[in-house]
Design an enzyme around this catalytic site. Structure first.
Site, PDB file in Angstrom:
ATOM      1  N   SER A 248       1.014  -1.786  -0.327  1.00 56.18           N
ATOM      2  CA  SER A 248      -0.099   0.074   0.310  1.00 56.18           C
ATOM      3  C   SER A 248       0.762   1.415   0.082  1.00 56.18           C
ATOM      4  O   SER A 248       1.482   0.907   0.646  1.00 56.18           O
ATOM      5  CB  SER A 248      -1.247  -0.138   1.101  1.00 56.18           C
ATOM      6  OG  SER A 248      -0.224   1.221   2.103  1.00 56.18           O
ATOM      7  N   LYS A 249       0.785   2.495  -0.798  1.00 61.76           N
ATOM      8  CA  LYS A 249       1.253   3.094  -0.933  1.00 61.76           C
ATOM      9  C   LYS A 249       1.214   4.017   0.429  1.00 61.76           C
ATOM     10  O   LYS A 249       2.209   4.885   0.888  1.00 61.76           O
ATOM     11  CB  LYS A 249       1.119   4.210  -2.558  1.00 61.76           C
ATOM     12  CG  LYS A 249       0.926   3.803  -3.236  1.00 61.76           C
ATOM     13  CD  LYS A 249       0.222   4.554  -4.793  1.00 61.76           C
ATOM     14  CE  LYS A 249       0.508   3.939  -5.634  1.00 61.76           C
ATOM     15  NZ  LYS A 249       0.093   4.571  -7.223  1.00 61.76           N
ATOM     16  N   ARG A 250      -0.091   4.374   0.616  1.00 58.01           N
ATOM     17  CA  ARG A 250      -0.080   4.741   2.646  1.00 58.01           C
ATOM     18  C   ARG A 250       0.422   4.120   3.611  1.00 58.01           C
ATOM     19  O   ARG A 250       1.258   5.022   3.676  1.00 58.01           O
ATOM     20  CB  ARG A 250      -1.503   4.664   2.661  1.00 58.01           C
ATOM     21  CG  ARG A 250      -2.177   5.633   3.711  1.00 58.01           C
ATOM     22  CD  ARG A 250      -3.799   5.452   4.322  1.00 58.01           C
ATOM     23  NE  ARG A 250      -4.279   6.432   4.095  1.00 58.01           N
ATOM     24  CZ  ARG A 250      -5.162   7.420   4.085  1.00 58.01           C
ATOM     25  NH1 ARG A 250      -6.512   5.873   3.666  1.00 58.01           N
ATOM     26  NH2 ARG A 250      -5.289   8.402   3.848  1.00 58.01           N
ATOM     27  N   LYS A 251       0.138   2.687   3.602  1.00 55.65           N
ATOM     28  CA  LYS A 251       1.570   2.586   4.663  1.00 55.65           C
ATOM     29  C   LYS A 251       2.336   2.168   4.023  1.00 55.65           C
ATOM     30  O   LYS A 251       3.155   2.615   5.353  1.00 55.65           O
ATOM     31  CB  LYS A 251       0.088   0.979   4.600  1.00 55.65           C
ATOM     32  CG  LYS A 251       1.552   0.413   5.793  1.00 55.65           C
ATOM     33  CD  LYS A 251       0.253  -1.116   6.444  1.00 55.65           C
ATOM     34  CE  LYS A 251       1.161  -1.855   7.652  1.00 55.65           C
ATOM     35  NZ  LYS A 251       0.649  -2.981   7.861  1.00 55.65           N
ATOM     36  N   GLY A 253       4.140   3.699   1.470  1.00 55.45           N
ATOM     37  CA  GLY A 253       5.076   4.836   1.484  1.00 55.45           C
ATOM     38  C   GLY A 253       6.826   4.426   0.503  1.00 55.45           C
ATOM     39  O   GLY A 253       6.183   4.505  -0.305  1.00 55.45           O
TER      40      GLY A 253
END
Length: 496
Positions: A248-251, A253
């Site tokens: 996940s891009k969010r998690k 990064g």
RNA sequence: GCCGCUAUGGUGUAAGUGGUUAACACGCCGCCCUCUCAAGGCGGAGAGUACGGGUUCGAGUCCCGUUAGCGGUACCA
């Protein structure tokens, strides 16, 4: 009939280029190059809210850094919407799609998943507009009524296609809903746009992530409705995070962003090499493959079906990314042509503020020698400005552990300056002379040469490890060696 | 929920159409080199192929089931 291979990489600019996208781009590129085909870059920016110009630039930059040059494009999907709409309208006219006048439901991005489940539980009812006479629909649309366009999916039967990686695929039509082609506000949707664009661009092979595998049936339906040949599909296993969880891009990064690898000292070819090995193998034991070798050996039959773990470790400073990626990069650094490495190291030293103009002028030969000496034990370009700092600057730290281990013998307080004097008065400052001087001096003083050697390494570089001492001395030169040896005498710890 | 995909040491992958003690790389550990190791050389541990059935003289390879992970199921892409 020409059968030139035409493939495309079609990222949507809703985020930076991450390893998964980069790997998809790479495989398309390798396939195109291997078959002397055409590699097209198409930016799928139809989601205006989430797309941004900055992301487009980021993707372009990332691909440029990886050396994945495209032959056509970049094209922007948003400029083809008229064509998408026309195609949908044609399908309506031919009775293969229909206007759906059901009012649009407000969907909240967060609750879509639940909504899907709820709707599935409730059971699907037949869309009443599916069989509305064409003239009536047309009249209502003419009158200004909002309507979405949906494809008529056959009620019975099975959709099939043969994936070049996953093999024969089947899906019952009954599991496929009449998909929306055009939103009621006139906005074309993904499945329609891709198919129309792939047709007009003459795409022969669609190589993309496995997340599109099941929806491919919808696209096949669209090709068939439009009466054009269906391209070959090849889906790539997904890249997932440690613990087999999704990336996940969010998690996750930065570790998954391609630019991070550029900024943290990766050699482009090395990163490409590593990426190629994620989900593919040449079928041999060879793992270090040049770009040319990758092109030559690349084949979709070597693509693995199971998703691959990108084994990064954000909490570990030195092994922050997949250890194998770091290893591959190290292999490139130590074996690539020196004249290709030197400019990369220059760039890194500039970023680290350690660059001096002489390195590319009067001292260019020295600089190349220094890089050559250090490269054997470095894994990233950043190491040259990190571990390599003492070689390029007089301002560096002494590693406390190194001082403690190598500079603890009190005799060194006298020995280091003594050695410094010996070296300063040497006739010729060569490897042989320096070594003879050091060994002679240690013998005179009745200490083991190792004591002096290890102490000198730490005195000269502040470090516990590094190249052979005499190589270090020669690279630093007489002046720096002499002053650093003397200066370090003060660091000899007074034992309590 | 439903549909689909996948499953070989910690990680990435090998093991043509089923056929000896499951191979390689990374990582890890140890030894050697010796002036250090984050370099180099050598070696070692670590999976019996998710689990359970079946087919077969023989299964990592074929079939079925289970489990897990992932994907899809949107008027997102």
């Amino acid at each position: 009939m020409t059968d030139t291979v035409r493939v495309r990489f079609a990222p949507s600019p809703t985020g930076y280029l991450h390893v998964g996208g980069a790997r998809t781009a790479l495989f398309n590129w390798l396939f195109a190059r291997k078959h002397k085909g055409v590699f097209i870059l198409r930016i799928e920016d139809t989601d205006v809210q989430r797309s941004s110009e900055a992301m487009v630039q980021g993707i372009l930059e990332g691909m440029h850094w990886l050396g994945l040059d495209h032959d056509e494009g970049p094209f922007f999907q948003s400029s083809f919407v008229d064509r998408h709409r026309a195609a949908a309208r044609r399908l309506v006219e031919e009775g293969k799609a229909y206007y759906d006048f059901t009012p649009k439901e407000a969907t909240d991005d967060r609750t879509v998943k639940e909504k899907i489940i709820d709707r599935a539980r409730a059971g699907r009812e037949k869309n009443p507009y599916r069989s509305l006479p064409l003239e009536e629909s047309l009249a209502r649309v003419e009158a200004g009524e909002a309507a979405a366009i949906r494809l008529k999916v056959p009620e019975e039967g099975t959709s099939r296609f043969d994936d070049m990686v996953y093999g024969p695929q089947e899906r019952d039509y009954s599991d496929i809903e009449d998909l929306v082609l055009i939103r009621s506000d006139g906005h074309p949707l993904y499945n329609l746009s891709v198919v129309v664009d792939d047709i007009t661009m003459g795409i022969t092979h669609v190589i993309r992530g496995q997340d599109h595998l099941t929806n491919t049936h919808k696209q096949v339906l669209l090709y068939e409705a439009m009466g054009v040949p269906v391209p070959r599909f090849a889906h790539l296993p997904l890249i997932i995070a440690p613990g087999r969880e999704k990336l996940s891009k969010r998690k996750h990064g930065e570790v998954v962003s391609v630019t991070t690898y550029r900024d943290r000292g990766f050699v482009p070819d090395a990163f490409v090499n590593f990426l190629a090995l994620l989900g593919w193998s040449a079928g041999s034991d060879q793992e270090i493959l040049s770009r040319e070798e990758l092109i030559e050996k690349f084949d979709l039959s070597g693509v693995n079906k199971a998703s691959a773990v990108f084994n990064f470790n954000e909490s570990n400073q030195s092994d922050w990314t997949d250890p194998k990626a770091l290893w591959v990069n190290g292999e490139y650094i130590k074996s690539m042509p020196l004249d290709e490495l030197v400019p990369m190291v220059s760039g890194q030293l500039k970023r680290a503020g350690l660059w001096r103009e002489e390195y590319s002028a009067g001292q260019s030969e020295w600089f190349a020698r220094a890089v050559d000496l250090l490269r054997a034990r470095y894994r990233t370009l950043d190491d040259f400005g990190g571990y390599g700092r003492p070689y390029f600057s007089d301002e560096f730290e002494y590693d406390p552990a190194a001082v403690k281990k190598n500079l603890k013998d009190e005799r060194l307080r006298e020995l280091l300056p003594g050695l410094s004097d010996r070296l300063s008065s040497l006739d010729r400052f060569t490897h042989e002379e320096v070594e003879a001087a050091l060994r002679g001096y240690s013998e005179e003083q009745g200490v083991k040469a190792g004591l002096l050697i290890n102490a000198a390494r730490t005195a000269l570089t502040g470090q516990l490890v590094g190249p052979g001492l005499f190589d270090i001395v020669l690279i630093l030169g007489r002046e720096r060696t002499v002053t650093r040896l003397r200066r370090a005498a003060d660091l000899v710890s007074a034992r309590e």
